[in-house]
Write a protein that holds these residues in place. Sequence first.
Motif, PDB file in Angstrom:
ATOM      1  N   SER A 144      63.849  53.894  84.088  1.00 47.53           N
ATOM      2  CA  SER A 144      63.104  54.856  84.884  1.00 47.53           C
ATOM      3  C   SER A 144      64.048  55.503  85.612  1.00 47.53           C
ATOM      4  CB  SER A 144      62.105  54.037  85.689  1.00 47.53           C
ATOM      5  OG  SER A 144      62.859  53.532  87.064  1.00 47.53           O
ATOM      6  N   ASN A 145      65.064  55.548  85.840  1.00 43.77           N
ATOM      7  CA  ASN A 145      66.274  56.536  86.226  1.00 43.77           C
ATOM      8  C   ASN A 145      66.874  57.177  85.165  1.00 43.77           C
ATOM      9  OD1 ASN A 145      65.429  55.920  89.033  1.00 43.77           O
ATOM     10  ND2 ASN A 145      66.893  54.037  89.140  1.00 43.77           N
ATOM     11  N   GLY A 146      66.504  56.980  84.246  1.00 46.28           N
ATOM     12  CA  GLY A 146      67.205  57.896  83.072  1.00 46.28           C
ATOM     13  C   GLY A 146      68.425  57.115  82.389  1.00 46.28           C
ATOM     14  N   ILE A 147      68.690  55.922  82.749  1.00 46.29           N
ATOM     15  CA  ILE A 147      70.105  55.363  82.309  1.00 46.29           C
ATOM     16  C   ILE A 147      69.481  54.386  81.073  1.00 46.29           C
ATOM     17  CG2 ILE A 147      71.745  53.618  82.797  1.00 46.29           C
ATOM     18  CD1 ILE A 147      71.387  54.624  85.955  1.00 46.29           C
ATOM     19  N   LYS A 148      69.895  54.481  80.067  1.00 49.77           N
ATOM     20  CA  LYS A 148      69.695  53.602  79.112  1.00 49.77           C
ATOM     21  C   LYS A 148      70.465  52.255  78.999  1.00 49.77           C
ATOM     22  CE  LYS A 148      68.365  57.215  75.861  1.00 49.77           C
ATOM     23  NZ  LYS A 148      67.895  57.336  74.318  1.00 49.77           N
ATOM     24  N   ALA A 149      69.699  51.446  80.085  1.00 52.90           N
ATOM     25  CA  ALA A 149      70.318  49.939  80.091  1.00 52.90           C
ATOM     26  C   ALA A 149      69.510  49.054  79.378  1.00 52.90           C
ATOM     27  CB  ALA A 149      69.913  49.768  81.701  1.00 52.90           C
ATOM     28  N   TYR A 150      70.293  49.047  77.928  1.00 49.29           N
ATOM     29  CA  TYR A 150      69.845  47.977  77.088  1.00 49.29           C
ATOM     30  C   TYR A 150      70.775  47.286  77.016  1.00 49.29           C
ATOM     31  CZ  TYR A 150      65.999  51.146  75.725  1.00 49.29           C
ATOM     32  OH  TYR A 150      64.757  52.191  75.708  1.00 49.29           O
ATOM     33  N   PHE A 151      70.450  45.787  76.730  1.00 48.13           N
ATOM     34  CA  PHE A 151      71.550  44.868  76.505  1.00 48.13           C
ATOM     35  C   PHE A 151      71.293  44.039  75.298  1.00 48.13           C
ATOM     36  CE2 PHE A 151      73.245  45.438  80.932  1.00 48.13           C
ATOM     37  CZ  PHE A 151      72.104  46.023  81.506  1.00 48.13           C
ATOM     38  N   CYS A 152      72.267  43.668  74.593  1.00 48.12           N
ATOM     39  CA  CYS A 152      72.511  42.747  73.418  1.00 48.12           C
ATOM     40  C   CYS A 152      72.113  41.327  74.271  1.00 48.12           C
ATOM     41  CB  CYS A 152      73.787  42.606  72.473  1.00 48.12           C
ATOM     42  SG  CYS A 152      75.151  42.370  73.389  1.00 48.12           S
ATOM     43  N   ALA A 153      71.655  40.344  73.420  1.00 44.59           N
ATOM     44  CA  ALA A 153      71.232  38.860  73.920  1.00 44.59           C
ATOM     45  C   ALA A 153      72.737  38.377  74.402  1.00 44.59           C
ATOM     46  CB  ALA A 153      71.073  38.107  72.894  1.00 44.59           C
TER      47      ALA A 153
ATOM     48  N   LYS B  31      71.108  45.274  89.890  1.00 48.98           N
ATOM     49  CA  LYS B  31      70.809  43.950  90.280  1.00 48.98           C
ATOM     50  C   LYS B  31      69.369  43.335  89.973  1.00 48.98           C
ATOM     51  CE  LYS B  31      74.916  43.862  92.036  1.00 48.98           C
ATOM     52  NZ  LYS B  31      75.956  43.306  90.949  1.00 48.98           N
ATOM     53  N   SER B  32      68.523  44.359  89.387  1.00 52.08           N
ATOM     54  CA  SER B  32      67.302  43.942  89.070  1.00 52.08           C
ATOM     55  C   SER B  32      67.152  42.870  87.822  1.00 52.08           C
ATOM     56  CB  SER B  32      66.460  45.096  88.626  1.00 52.08           C
ATOM     57  OG  SER B  32      66.321  46.032  89.367  1.00 52.08           O
ATOM     58  N   ASP B  33      66.110  42.342  87.643  1.00 52.63           N
ATOM     59  CA  ASP B  33      66.000  41.233  86.521  1.00 52.63           C
ATOM     60  C   ASP B  33      65.839  41.897  85.371  1.00 52.63           C
ATOM     61  OD1 ASP B  33      66.142  39.012  88.163  1.00 52.63           O
ATOM     62  OD2 ASP B  33      64.074  38.960  88.504  1.00 52.63           O
ATOM     63  N   LEU B  34      66.507  41.616  84.228  1.00 52.97           N
ATOM     64  CA  LEU B  34      66.622  42.136  82.801  1.00 52.97           C
ATOM     65  C   LEU B  34      65.148  41.549  82.247  1.00 52.97           C
ATOM     66  CD1 LEU B  34      70.014  42.011  81.550  1.00 52.97           C
ATOM     67  CD2 LEU B  34      69.005  43.940  82.683  1.00 52.97           C
ATOM     68  N   LYS B  35      64.466  42.283  81.509  1.00 54.52           N
ATOM     69  CA  LYS B  35      63.400  42.112  80.904  1.00 54.52           C
ATOM     70  C   LYS B  35      63.681  41.796  79.359  1.00 54.52           C
ATOM     71  CE  LYS B  35      59.716  42.821  84.096  1.00 54.52           C
ATOM     72  NZ  LYS B  35      60.762  41.776  84.937  1.00 54.52           N
ATOM     73  N   PRO B  36      63.126  41.212  78.632  1.00 59.06           N
ATOM     74  CA  PRO B  36      63.033  41.199  77.292  1.00 59.06           C
ATOM     75  C   PRO B  36      62.257  42.242  76.598  1.00 59.06           C
ATOM     76  CG  PRO B  36      62.020  39.063  77.866  1.00 59.06           C
ATOM     77  CD  PRO B  36      62.131  39.689  79.093  1.00 59.06           C
ATOM     78  N   TYR B  37      62.871  42.949  75.619  1.00 61.33           N
ATOM     79  CA  TYR B  37      62.153  44.251  75.168  1.00 61.33           C
ATOM     80  C   TYR B  37      60.828  43.802  74.725  1.00 61.33           C
ATOM     81  CZ  TYR B  37      61.194  48.573  73.103  1.00 61.33           C
ATOM     82  OH  TYR B  37      60.369  49.692  72.740  1.00 61.33           O
ATOM     83  N   TYR B  38      60.916  42.497  73.982  1.00 60.16           N
ATOM     84  CA  TYR B  38      59.499  42.285  73.263  1.00 60.16           C
ATOM     85  C   TYR B  38      59.136  40.800  73.746  1.00 60.16           C
ATOM     86  CZ  TYR B  38      56.678  42.897  69.349  1.00 60.16           C
ATOM     87  OH  TYR B  38      55.627  43.284  68.225  1.00 60.16           O
TER      88      TYR B  38
ATOM     89  N   TYR C 245      69.290  42.767  64.216  1.00 61.71           N
ATOM     90  CA  TYR C 245      68.667  42.754  65.734  1.00 61.71           C
ATOM     91  C   TYR C 245      67.123  42.514  65.486  1.00 61.71           C
ATOM     92  CZ  TYR C 245      72.508  42.227  68.992  1.00 61.71           C
ATOM     93  OH  TYR C 245      73.463  41.378  69.652  1.00 61.71           O
ATOM     94  N   GLU C 246      66.769  41.670  66.222  1.00 67.47           N
ATOM     95  CA  GLU C 246      65.150  41.499  66.433  1.00 67.47           C
ATOM     96  C   GLU C 246      64.957  41.953  67.794  1.00 67.47           C
ATOM     97  OE1 GLU C 246      63.378  38.110  65.003  1.00 67.47           O
ATOM     98  OE2 GLU C 246      65.201  37.578  64.102  1.00 67.47           O
ATOM     99  N   LEU C 247      63.968  42.431  68.004  1.00 70.88           N
ATOM    100  CA  LEU C 247      63.545  43.162  69.349  1.00 70.88           C
ATOM    101  C   LEU C 247      63.470  42.160  70.326  1.00 70.88           C
ATOM    102  CD1 LEU C 247      60.663  45.758  68.679  1.00 70.88           C
ATOM    103  CD2 LEU C 247      62.998  45.928  69.161  1.00 70.88           C
ATOM    104  N   LYS C 248      62.947  40.803  70.047  1.00 72.84           N
ATOM    105  CA  LYS C 248      63.303  39.546  70.944  1.00 72.84           C
ATOM    106  C   LYS C 248      64.812  39.356  71.385  1.00 72.84           C
ATOM    107  CE  LYS C 248      63.212  35.709  68.092  1.00 72.84           C
ATOM    108  NZ  LYS C 248      63.102  35.910  66.598  1.00 72.84           N
ATOM    109  N   ASN C 249      65.716  39.775  70.713  1.00 70.93           N
ATOM    110  CA  ASN C 249      66.815  39.718  71.377  1.00 70.93           C
ATOM    111  C   ASN C 249      67.645  40.717  72.035  1.00 70.93           C
ATOM    112  OD1 ASN C 249      67.153  37.153  69.944  1.00 70.93           O
ATOM    113  ND2 ASN C 249      67.834  37.995  68.170  1.00 70.93           N
ATOM    114  N   ILE C 250      66.644  41.705  72.392  1.00 70.43           N
ATOM    115  CA  ILE C 250      67.174  42.901  73.192  1.00 70.43           C
ATOM    116  C   ILE C 250      66.503  42.692  74.595  1.00 70.43           C
ATOM    117  CG2 ILE C 250      66.984  45.287  73.581  1.00 70.43           C
ATOM    118  CD1 ILE C 250      66.613  45.290  70.165  1.00 70.43           C
ATOM    119  N   TYR C 251      67.217  42.864  75.594  1.00 66.02           N
ATOM    120  CA  TYR C 251      66.653  43.100  76.943  1.00 66.02           C
ATOM    121  C   TYR C 251      67.026  44.317  77.484  1.00 66.02           C
ATOM    122  CZ  TYR C 251      66.681  37.925  76.620  1.00 66.02           C
ATOM    123  OH  TYR C 251      66.223  36.833  76.364  1.00 66.02           O
ATOM    124  N   TYR C 252      66.456  44.864  78.509  1.00 61.69           N
ATOM    125  CA  TYR C 252      66.506  45.962  79.205  1.00 61.69           C
ATOM    126  C   TYR C 252      66.075  46.040  80.910  1.00 61.69           C
ATOM    127  CZ  TYR C 252      61.415  46.492  79.499  1.00 61.69           C
ATOM    128  OH  TYR C 252      60.181  46.155  79.956  1.00 61.69           O
TER     129      TYR C 252
END
Length: 79
Positions: free
Chosen positions: A48-57, A71-78, A35-42
């Motif tokens: 910020s609420n302490g939930i580890k909301a990471y997503f694979c591509a 329902k927030s927009d996901l952001k690319p990690y990188y 995995y490259e960081l650019k393929n990871i979303y969060y």
Amino acid sequence: MTIGLLKGANKPGHKGWTTEKCIMCATTLDFFHGYELKNIYYCPKCLSNGIKAYFCAADARKVHYKCPYCKSDLKPYYE
Ligand SMILES: [Zn+2]
Ligand SMILES: [Zn+2]
């Protein structure tokens, strides 16, 4: 003394990335699993609420880049 080993596993220059798992499919998201960081979303709001909301591509695409929890927009990690 295992400090040296820990340092080696977490190289500087990557914003202190530690291994995280995709919250939906539990895929391990790290360099060693192809995995490259650019393929990871969060979700910044969940994180910020302490939930580890990471997503694979694949899952990020599946939920149309919106967090299924808040329902927030996901952001690319990188960007
Ligand atoms: Zn996933
Ligand atoms: Zn969220």
